[in-house]
Each structure stands twice: as structure tokens, then as C-alpha cells.
Design a protein around this motif. Structure first.
Motif, PDB file in Angstrom:
ATOM      1  N   ARG A  51       0.827  -1.204   0.000  1.00  0.00           N
ATOM      2  CA  ARG A  51       0.000   0.000   0.000  1.00  0.00           C
ATOM      3  C   ARG A  51       0.860   1.253   0.000  1.00  0.00           C
ATOM      4  NH1 ARG A  51      -3.420   1.007   4.629  1.00  0.00           N
ATOM      5  NH2 ARG A  51      -4.320   2.564   3.229  1.00  0.00           N
ATOM      6  N   SER A  79      -4.881   5.395   7.109  1.00  0.00           N
ATOM      7  CA  SER A  79      -5.699   5.597   5.914  1.00  0.00           C
ATOM      8  C   SER A  79      -6.392   6.946   6.050  1.00  0.00           C
ATOM      9  CB  SER A  79      -6.731   4.473   5.756  1.00  0.00           C
ATOM     10  OG  SER A  79      -7.638   4.462   6.851  1.00  0.00           O
ATOM     11  N   ASP A 177      -9.137  -1.719  -3.626  1.00  0.00           N
ATOM     12  CA  ASP A 177      -8.146  -2.150  -2.640  1.00  0.00           C
ATOM     13  C   ASP A 177      -8.632  -3.359  -1.861  1.00  0.00           C
ATOM     14  OD1 ASP A 177      -6.429  -0.115  -3.358  1.00  0.00           O
ATOM     15  OD2 ASP A 177      -6.948   1.193  -1.673  1.00  0.00           O
ATOM     16  N   TYR A 280      -9.832  -0.659   5.674  1.00  0.00           N
ATOM     17  CA  TYR A 280      -8.394  -0.474   5.894  1.00  0.00           C
ATOM     18  C   TYR A 280      -7.964  -0.803   7.323  1.00  0.00           C
ATOM     19  CZ  TYR A 280      -8.378   1.794   1.330  1.00  0.00           C
ATOM     20  OH  TYR A 280      -8.519   2.056  -0.013  1.00  0.00           O
TER      21      TYR A 280
END
Length: 288
Positions: A51, A79, A177, A280
Motif C-alpha cells: 500500500r 488511511s 483495494d 483499511y
């Protein structure tokens, strides 16, 4: 914040985790969480490494280093939420027994930013008083198991897991994602409106045997789950899952079991998350 800090044992350093530390970090996590296989940690750390880092934030978190190997770790999953605010899920704190007294210094490294909202979504019950003393407050207490195909059918809707279905949604990048993390990313269409929902296959014990179910990782609004229960149930059933794990109590009109387990989730900071958004977090990147 790297190097020797006041109150630390001689020879011990507190610093950010680097990518070349990851094998040693996996070893430490395996020592601290013996019920997890090594592959669990390696997979999650690989996903963290892949990431892009949030600007100004550590990619992996912080460790204690005795000069030979990591002896303490606190993973930090940074995040930005839909409004652009910075969030950090604190995950997998562990310190080798010989250095346990240094754990507060490690945690202080992770919590030093007042502009970040921190979450802890899987604390062991014996740590709850410690977490609360650090300024965290519980925003969700329990989990319930609903059976979407039973109860009120909800709105007439159709669920799709085709990535083309979410192009143009504000959550498109997040859905891409999480699909890469192994989650099931859906859009539910009703009356020309598209709503994103992210689910994760888990096993939940609601009796003598654990059952294959799915857990809600993200929904735009918690009301979307009961609203689209029928569509979700029809999508889940061919995939062998009939139960849906939700944070909090059973939604009105749902059929299932209330509060099947204590699953307190904590937050600290200016923008507490809402129930229904675990994007996340360690659940998404590392798995159940």
C-alpha cells in the motif's frame, strides 16, 4: 521518533519499522500470538508493504529493538476516510516478556498525534481498562448474527460483485483495494441507486459449531444492510454463506441471534468512525 528515549533500558531503541525489519517483526508476532500461523502475519505485512504510505505517517508502525532483533511491535494501519481525515487502526501490539515494562513507551509512539483518529477493533477484554486509560472510548459493544434471507425482505434490489459496477462511485478506489485484500466487494442497485457494501468470509460460533458466515467490513450507511438484506442473502447463498455478522444489535426486522459475542471496538480522536466502517483495518488487511 527514532533512537533511545527517556525511560528506556540501555541498548533498547524505539523506532519506526522499516521494510527490512519485516521478517523479524513476523517472528515477534508469531511469538506474541501463537494461535496465528506465520503465513497470517506474512500475508498481512505484504499487504501493508504494497500500500502507498499516507503522507507523514509510518507505513508499518513502531518497534522496540534490542540491537539484535525486534522485541516489541505496534502495527499502525493509516488511511484517510471519505472526508479526507486521517485514521489509524492500532493493531497487534506485543512485547517480549523481558521487555514488557517498556510497552507503554511503544504505545506512546503510536498515539502521539492529536490530529489522527485511532481505533482498536480487537482488544482482549483484560486490556479494556488500559485502553480506556489511554483516552479511548467504546463505539461498538457487541456483534450479532443475522440471516438475510429471513425476516423482512427489504427493498427490491440486485447485488453485483462485478468491478465494473462500482466505477464512478466515490468509494471505487477503496473497493478495488479491498477486493485485492480478499474481501467480497459488492454494489447493490435499487431504484437506479448504487450502494457499496464490502463483506469478508469468516467463521462465527453461534452454538456448538462454527458456521461459515460473512462479516460487514464497509457499508455507506448501517441502514443499508437491513434495507438490502434480501439481495445480500441471495448473493451469499450460492457461495455457501447464510449468516451475516454485524456490529451492534440485530437491525429492526432481522432474524438471527443478538449479541453472539462481546466485540468491543474503541476509538480516540477528532473523527470517531461509525458502526459499519472497518475499511483499511486489520480485519481487511490481515483477515479474520
Amino acid at each position: 521518533m527514532n533512537g533511545v528515549q527517556p525511560g528506556m533500558l540501555p541498548g533498547l531503541r524505539r523506532r519506526e519499522i522499516r521494510e527490512d525489519d519485516l521478517p523479524g517483526v513476523a517472528d515477534l508476532l508469531l511469538r506474541g500470538f501463537a494461535h496465528r500461523p506465520r503465513g497470517f502475519w506474512e500475508r498481512g505485512l505484504r499487504r501493508m508493504a504494497a500500500r502507498p504510505a499516507v503522507e507523514g505517517c509510518p507505513r508499518f508502525g513502531f518497534l522496540l529493538d534490542d540491537g539484535a532483533r525486534p522485541v516489541g511491535v505496534a502495527l499502525t494501519l493509516f488511511s484517510r476516510d471519505g472526508a479526507g481525515a486521517t485514521r489509524c487502526n492500532l493493531s497487534s501490539w506485543t512485547v517480549d516478556p523481558a521487555y514488557r515494562a517498556q510497552a507503554p513507551l511503544l504505545v506512546a509512539s503510536a498515539l502521539r498525534r492529536a490530529d489522527v483518529t485511532f481505533t482498536n477493533i480487537s482488544p482482549a477484554p483484560h486490556t479494556w481498562p488500559i485502553i480506556e486509560s489511554q483516552g479511548f472510548r467504546a463505539y461498538s459493544e457487541d456483534q450479532s448474527l443475522m440471516v438475510p434471507l429471513l425476516g423482512r425482505p427489504g427493498a427490491r434490489a440486485r447485488a453485483s460483485s462485478d468491478p465494473a459496477s462500482w466505477r464512478g462511485l466515490p468509494e471505487a478506489a477503496m473497493l478495488d483495494d479491498h477486493r485485492g485484500f480478499g474481501c467480497s466487494c459488492l454494489t447493490v442497485e435499487a431504484g437506479g441507486e448504487l450502494r457499496p457494501i464490502v463483506l469478508l468470509p469468516v467463521r462465527a460460533r453461534a452454538g456448538r459449531y462454527p458456521l461459515p458466515v460473512m462479516q460487514v467490513v464497509f457499508c455507506r450507511d448501517a441502514a443499508d444492510v437491513p434495507r438490502f438484506a434480501g439481495a445480500l442473502g441471495r448473493w451469499m447463498a450460492p457461495r455457501g454463506a447464510f449468516g451475516l455478522l454485524v456490529d451492534g444489535d440485530l437491525p429492526p426486522g432481522a432474524v438471527g441471534r443478538r449479541r453472539i459475542r462481546r466485540s468491543r471496538k474503541y476509538a480516540r480522536g477528532p473523527n470517531p468512525p461509525r458502526v459499519g466502517d472497518l475499511s483499511y483495518t486489520e480485519l481487511a488487511l490481515f483477515g479474520p
